[in-house]
Design a protein around this motif. Structure first.
Motif, PDB file in Angstrom:
ATOM      1  N   MET A   1       0.851  -1.191   0.000  1.00  0.00           N
ATOM      2  CA  MET A   1       0.000   0.000   0.000  1.00  0.00           C
ATOM      3  C   MET A   1       0.892   1.247   0.000  1.00  0.00           C
ATOM      4  N   ARG A   2       0.285   2.402  -0.228  1.00  0.00           N
ATOM      5  CA  ARG A   2       0.975   3.681  -0.172  1.00  0.00           C
ATOM      6  C   ARG A   2       0.714   4.327   1.176  1.00  0.00           C
ATOM      7  N   ALA A   3       1.751   4.937   1.736  1.00  0.00           N
ATOM      8  CA  ALA A   3       1.622   5.563   3.054  1.00  0.00           C
ATOM      9  C   ALA A   3       2.652   6.676   3.184  1.00  0.00           C
ATOM     10  N   LEU A   4       2.346   7.647   4.042  1.00  0.00           N
ATOM     11  CA  LEU A   4       3.274   8.745   4.311  1.00  0.00           C
ATOM     12  C   LEU A   4       4.220   8.334   5.430  1.00  0.00           C
ATOM     13  N   THR A   5       5.514   8.398   5.170  1.00  0.00           N
ATOM     14  CA  THR A   5       6.504   7.961   6.149  1.00  0.00           C
ATOM     15  C   THR A   5       7.421   9.116   6.540  1.00  0.00           C
ATOM     16  N   TRP A   6       7.923   9.025   7.757  1.00  0.00           N
ATOM     17  CA  TRP A   6       8.789  10.057   8.345  1.00  0.00           C
ATOM     18  C   TRP A   6      10.249   9.697   8.106  1.00  0.00           C
ATOM     19  N   HIS A   7      11.041  10.686   7.683  1.00  0.00           N
ATOM     20  CA  HIS A   7      12.461  10.439   7.435  1.00  0.00           C
ATOM     21  C   HIS A   7      13.365  11.462   8.102  1.00  0.00           C
ATOM     22  N   GLY A   8      12.822  12.343   8.918  1.00  0.00           N
ATOM     23  CA  GLY A   8      13.621  13.352   9.586  1.00  0.00           C
ATOM     24  C   GLY A   8      12.930  14.697   9.527  1.00  0.00           C
ATOM     25  N   LYS A   9      13.588  15.699  10.046  1.00  0.00           N
ATOM     26  CA  LYS A   9      13.012  17.039  10.101  1.00  0.00           C
ATOM     27  C   LYS A   9      12.662  17.527   8.707  1.00  0.00           C
ATOM     28  N   HIS A  10      11.388  17.886   8.533  1.00  0.00           N
ATOM     29  CA  HIS A  10      10.863  18.433   7.280  1.00  0.00           C
ATOM     30  C   HIS A  10      11.054  17.482   6.107  1.00  0.00           C
ATOM     31  N   ASP A  11      11.108  16.181   6.388  1.00  0.00           N
ATOM     32  CA  ASP A  11      11.302  15.177   5.345  1.00  0.00           C
ATOM     33  C   ASP A  11      10.286  14.056   5.536  1.00  0.00           C
ATOM     34  N   VAL A  12       9.162  14.168   4.840  1.00  0.00           N
ATOM     35  CA  VAL A  12       8.151  13.112   4.849  1.00  0.00           C
ATOM     36  C   VAL A  12       7.931  12.671   3.407  1.00  0.00           C
ATOM     37  N   ARG A  13       7.674  11.367   3.206  1.00  0.00           N
ATOM     38  CA  ARG A  13       7.614  10.818   1.856  1.00  0.00           C
ATOM     39  C   ARG A  13       6.487   9.798   1.752  1.00  0.00           C
ATOM     40  N   VAL A  14       5.788   9.829   0.624  1.00  0.00           N
ATOM     41  CA  VAL A  14       4.801   8.786   0.341  1.00  0.00           C
ATOM     42  C   VAL A  14       5.534   7.633  -0.330  1.00  0.00           C
ATOM     43  N   GLU A  15       5.468   6.464   0.307  1.00  0.00           N
ATOM     44  CA  GLU A  15       6.212   5.303  -0.164  1.00  0.00           C
ATOM     45  C   GLU A  15       5.309   4.074  -0.187  1.00  0.00           C
ATOM     46  N   THR A  16       5.764   3.052  -0.859  1.00  0.00           N
ATOM     47  CA  THR A  16       5.081   1.761  -0.831  1.00  0.00           C
ATOM     48  C   THR A  16       5.597   0.961   0.363  1.00  0.00           C
TER      49      THR A  16
END
Length: 395
Positions: free
Chosen positions: A1-16
């Motif tokens: 599925m697609r989901a929004l993930t956290w990668h650090g300050k001001h860095d969020v990404r929609v990933e599988t």
């Protein structure tokens, strides 16, 4: 599925990412139809809340359709539900007192030591809000696993659009509990710091609970205008000294009750706030607490202080003397969402509470990173951003 993930300050990404599955008999899997970006999500975006891990799925305001259930779930496949952001078992000591955000079993055992070290005791689990609150995957995704689905979610009648009920997941009951914690009496004046989503619902709720006057404090023109729509008087803190304005408006007595709906990232060029910002940037402090300091100082003697706003750590220069000498009562805490859902759903369906006014932007889930930046950087224009999984074009 697609989901929004956290990668650090001001860095969020929609990933599988992997699809969620049933883990416990009381679980349900929800296909998310609407999910919102909350003001407290920005604390994660700014990396003020500790124990986030790369890849964590964000989001705690969501609703959707039941697509799978465990053998002990009371939900039915196909039902539309709003899911509380607090995860509670419904049967422990605290749940028995309707203190759902203090649930003994909502936090996985592996995460309890983190919260115990920080706060003395673990709280309930929260969706998508760090490992200190359970490490649960959040609802800014196509699907989400909902523990204790026989306790939390509330079924929405057919024909009711998502926008009308989505905010039952968090900000509406949070604003209501904030006003309820004021113990409002006939003739009271209530001052609300912050006209973000929770503050605006607190304004509505205070009037519904019997306040004669509500004074809303902010500096964003659109948000102040929204507060005036519901009958509030307003103070723009960039144009007026808030304390002096409140004394003038209350005949020198001060508000009977005050609500801090701002939290740990207070804005404004105030001496104490600048000091807080310096301490936070040099790792000598965590929270910027200008709003709660100001609320305590402005509240009348014998008044009530309600603090629904999120704070994360230790603070200094807290006006403890004023709190004690003035005989103030302070009430706070994460929202006991499950306690308020039935009555608030009824109020929404009866049009006693306006909810859809708040939404300024609707975006596809794929544009979630843009939505976070928009909500973070353009707070006058972006009063609330709702993400729609499956939506192909922004509206």
């Amino acid at each position: 599925m697609r989901a929004l993930t956290w990668h650090g300050k001001h860095d969020v990404r929609v990933e599988t990412v992997d699809d969620p599955g049933i883990v416990n008999p009381r679980d349900a899997i929800i296909k998310v139809t609407s999910t919102a970006i909350c003001g407290s999500d920005l604390h994660l975006y700014d990396h003020y809340i500790p124990t986030m891990q790369v890849g964590d799925i964000l989001g705690h305001e969501f609703m959707g359709e039941v697509v799978e259930i465990g053998p002990k779930s009371t939900l039915k496949i196909g039902q539309r539900v709003v899911v509380p952001f607090t995860i509670a078992c419904g049967s422990c000591y605290h749940c028995g007192k309707a203190q759902f955000s203090a649930c003994e079993n909502g936090m996985p055992a592996d995460n309890q030591d983190i919260a115990r070290e920080a706060y003395g005791q673990p709280m309930s689990g929260l969706f998508g809000y760090s490992h200190m609150t359970g490490g649960y995957s959040g609802g800014q995704a196509e699907y989400v696993r909902v523990p204790f689905s026989d306790v939390g979610p509330i079924v929405i009648p057919e024909g009711i659009e998502d926008d009308k009920v989505l905010f039952l997941s968090d900000i509406l009951p949070t604003g209501w509990m904030a006003a309820e914690n004021c113990d409002i009496e006939p003739g009271d004046t209530v001052a609300v710091w912050g006209c973000g989503p929770v503050g605006l619902f607190a304004v509505q709720s205070a009037f519904l609970l019997g306040a004669e006057r509500v004074i809303a404090i902010d500096h964003f023109p659109k948000r102040l205008e929204l507060a005036r729509r519901f009958g509030a008087e307003t103070i723009d803190f960039e144009e007026s000294d808030t304390y002096e304005a409140l004394m003038l408006m209350t005949g020198g007595i001060g508000p009977d009750a005050v609500i801090d709906a701002v939290g740990l990232e207070a804005h404004g060029l105030f001496v104490d706030n600048v000091v807080d910002q310096i301490k936070a940037s040099t790792f000598l402090g965590t929270d910027r607490t200008h709003a709660i300091r100001q609320a305590i100082i402005a509240c009348r003697k014998g008044g009530r202080v309600s603090m629904p706003a999120v704070y994360g750590g230790f603070v200094d220069k807290f006006p403890l003397g004023a709190l004690m000498e003035k005989g103030l009562t302070l009430r706070t805490g994460q929202t006991h969402v499950q306690k308020y859902l039935p009555a608030l759903l009824a109020a929404v369906l009866e049009d006693k509470i306006d909810t859809t006014f708040l939404i300024s932007h609707r975006l596809p889930l794929e544009d979630a990173a843009e939505g976070y930046k928009l909500f973070h950087d353009q707070q006058n224009e972006a009063t609330k951003v709702v993400l729609k999984p499956g939506l192909s074009t922004a509206t």
